[in-house]
Design a protein around this motif. Structure first.
Motif, mmCIF file in Angstrom:
data_model
loop_
_atom_site.group_PDB
_atom_site.id
_atom_site.type_symbol
_atom_site.label_atom_id
_atom_site.label_comp_id
_atom_site.label_asym_id
_atom_site.label_seq_id
_atom_site.Cartn_x
_atom_site.Cartn_y
_atom_site.Cartn_z
ATOM 1 N N VAL A 125 0.856 -1.287 -0.320
ATOM 2 C CA VAL A 125 0.014 -0.214 -0.020
ATOM 3 C C VAL A 125 0.858 0.992 0.368
ATOM 4 C CG1 VAL A 125 -1.486 1.164 0.897
ATOM 5 C CG2 VAL A 125 -1.552 -1.006 1.766
ATOM 6 N N THR A 126 0.293 1.543 -0.864
ATOM 7 C CA THR A 126 1.526 3.039 -0.973
ATOM 8 C C THR A 126 0.550 4.276 -1.911
ATOM 9 O OG1 THR A 126 4.113 3.959 -1.410
ATOM 10 C CG2 THR A 126 3.298 1.979 -2.976
ATOM 11 N N HIS A 127 1.235 5.673 -1.917
ATOM 12 C CA HIS A 127 -0.130 7.074 -2.689
ATOM 13 C C HIS A 127 0.558 6.536 -4.127
ATOM 14 C CE1 HIS A 127 -1.632 9.900 -4.136
ATOM 15 N NE2 HIS A 127 -1.068 10.447 -4.548
ATOM 16 N N GLY A 128 1.960 6.375 -4.735
ATOM 17 C CA GLY A 128 2.163 6.194 -5.870
ATOM 18 C C GLY A 128 2.899 7.152 -6.508
ATOM 19 N N ASP A 129 3.311 7.997 -5.861
ATOM 20 C CA ASP A 129 3.833 9.041 -6.504
ATOM 21 C C ASP A 129 5.169 8.840 -6.010
ATOM 22 O OD1 ASP A 129 3.407 10.121 -3.729
ATOM 23 O OD2 ASP A 129 4.939 10.854 -4.170
ATOM 24 N N LEU A 130 6.254 7.783 -5.474
ATOM 25 C CA LEU A 130 7.438 7.668 -5.731
ATOM 26 C C LEU A 130 8.043 6.509 -6.762
ATOM 27 C CD1 LEU A 130 8.074 7.393 -1.816
ATOM 28 C CD2 LEU A 130 8.666 9.258 -2.837
ATOM 29 N N PHE A 131 6.945 6.361 -7.720
ATOM 30 C CA PHE A 131 7.667 5.877 -8.202
ATOM 31 C C PHE A 131 6.768 6.514 -9.721
ATOM 32 C CE2 PHE A 131 6.145 3.719 -5.324
ATOM 33 C CZ PHE A 131 7.600 2.287 -5.512
ATOM 34 N N ASP A 132 6.439 7.818 -9.662
ATOM 35 C CA ASP A 132 6.096 8.969 -10.853
ATOM 36 C C ASP A 132 7.273 9.579 -11.461
ATOM 37 O OD1 ASP A 132 5.500 10.764 -13.219
ATOM 38 O OD2 ASP A 132 3.168 11.037 -11.705
ATOM 39 N N PHE A 133 7.538 9.526 -12.859
ATOM 40 C CA PHE A 133 9.064 9.910 -13.150
ATOM 41 C C PHE A 133 9.044 11.369 -13.524
ATOM 42 C CE2 PHE A 133 10.871 13.024 -16.987
ATOM 43 C CZ PHE A 133 12.168 13.221 -16.441
ATOM 44 N N PHE A 134 7.672 12.439 -13.308
ATOM 45 C CA PHE A 134 6.858 13.756 -13.609
ATOM 46 C C PHE A 134 7.442 13.983 -11.795
ATOM 47 C CE2 PHE A 134 5.198 12.400 -16.967
ATOM 48 C CZ PHE A 134 5.625 13.848 -18.004
#
Length: 301
Positions: A125-134
């Motif tokens: 469970v994680t938000h996901g922004d840490l895997f977003d290039f932008f």
């Protein structure tokens, strides 16, 4: 769900509420939240919208009621977990946690959690922004586009109020537009590839995330991918019933149900995960009933 007793569930997961943004659906979210009595509650990032503090901060009485309800849930025994996102990333710094509103309940804060279902299935469970290039390499692009997106939301709401039925989603068109943009972001940043590979390294069967405002439950041969959606455009959340089923419930559409049996073995490796496998994977059964009548969740028209 007003006027009835809260539904007892094992787990409730929501993301992208964006409290403080004028377009946050605070009253609808509060009604949704009051409809459940979860043993565990995960706030999967962007619960607060700190990007608006210096430009259009919009904290209303329903926002206070949401905080008070969270306090009540914790006092009644709900375990509260919070994984920050890009809009509330200040919570990743211990020194900034004092910015939380007065009276915010006891909460575990971390970039990621391992959520284990009733039958032993493990989800990162994680938000996901840490895997977003932008968000990690070029956040100025994301922040720069937020003003344009706010204007689109305002225009979409004006169109709805003037021409559409009262029960229609006021931001439905923006949800479609943002979905197309986010699909491009996922392709460029290889978002799903990175997040699923990380989940595999954590010995997880899949991922539950937010960030891209696209509610979905999908699977490939070896991957379970769930996105809780948001409370700006889509008004959705993920529920684990007492029989172990997962349901993606929506204010404006039918629910989807994933009936998980007992996990028998470790998940296969995801080293060769293909991002297109998730894009083309089938949805889980729409509105499939829970076996335990207590945890049946009806869709909201």
């Amino acid at each position: 769900m007003s006027g009835i007793s809260p539904l007892s569930v094992r787990t409730l997961l929501v993301s992208d509420v964006h409290l403080g943004c004028k377009h946050a659906r605070t009253e609808e979210f509060l009604e949704f939240l009051q409809g459940y009595r979860p043993e565990k509650l995960f706030l999967v990032g962007d619960f607060f919208d700190a990007w608006k503090i210096n430009s259009g901060w919009h904290w209303t009485e329903p926002c206070d009621r949401i905080i008070r309800h969270l306090v009540d849930l914790v006092q009644q025994g709900t375990q509260l977990h919070y994984t920050p996102g890009n809009h509330d990333s200040f919570l990743r710094e211990a020194s900034f946690r004092s910015v939380m509103p007065a009276g915010f309940p006891d909460v575990s804060i971390a970039d990621e959690f391992i959520f284990e279902t009733l039958h032993g299935w493990r989800f990162l469970v994680t938000h996901g922004d840490l895997f977003d290039f932008f968000e990690t390499k070029a956040q100025w692009i994301s922040k720069g586009s937020s003003s344009f997106y706010d204007a689109c939301l305002s225009f979409n709401r004006w169109i709805k109020n003037r021409f559409l039925a009262h029960d229609r989603n006021p931001y439905g068109a923006c949800a479609v537009i943002k979905g197309r943009v986010k699909r491009g972001v996922k392709f460029i940043s290889r978002y799903e590839n990175k997040i699923m590979h990380h989940a595999s390294q954590k010995d997880c069967d899949g991922v539950i995330c937010g960030h891209i405002h696209t509610p979905v439950m999908k699977r490939s041969e070896s991957v379970l991918y769930c996105n809780t959606g948001d409370w700006v455009e889509n008004c959705t959340g993920l529920v684990e019933c007492h029989n172990g089923d997962l349901q993606l419930v929506s204010r404006y559409g039918d629910s989807q149900t994933l009936q998980l049996g007992r996990r028998e073995s470790a998940p296969p490796p995801i080293d060769d995960f293909n991002p297109e496998s998730i894009a083309d994977a089938p949805l889980f059964d729409d509105a499939a009933p829970c076996h335990d009548r207590e945890c049946v969740v009806s869709s909201v028209d």
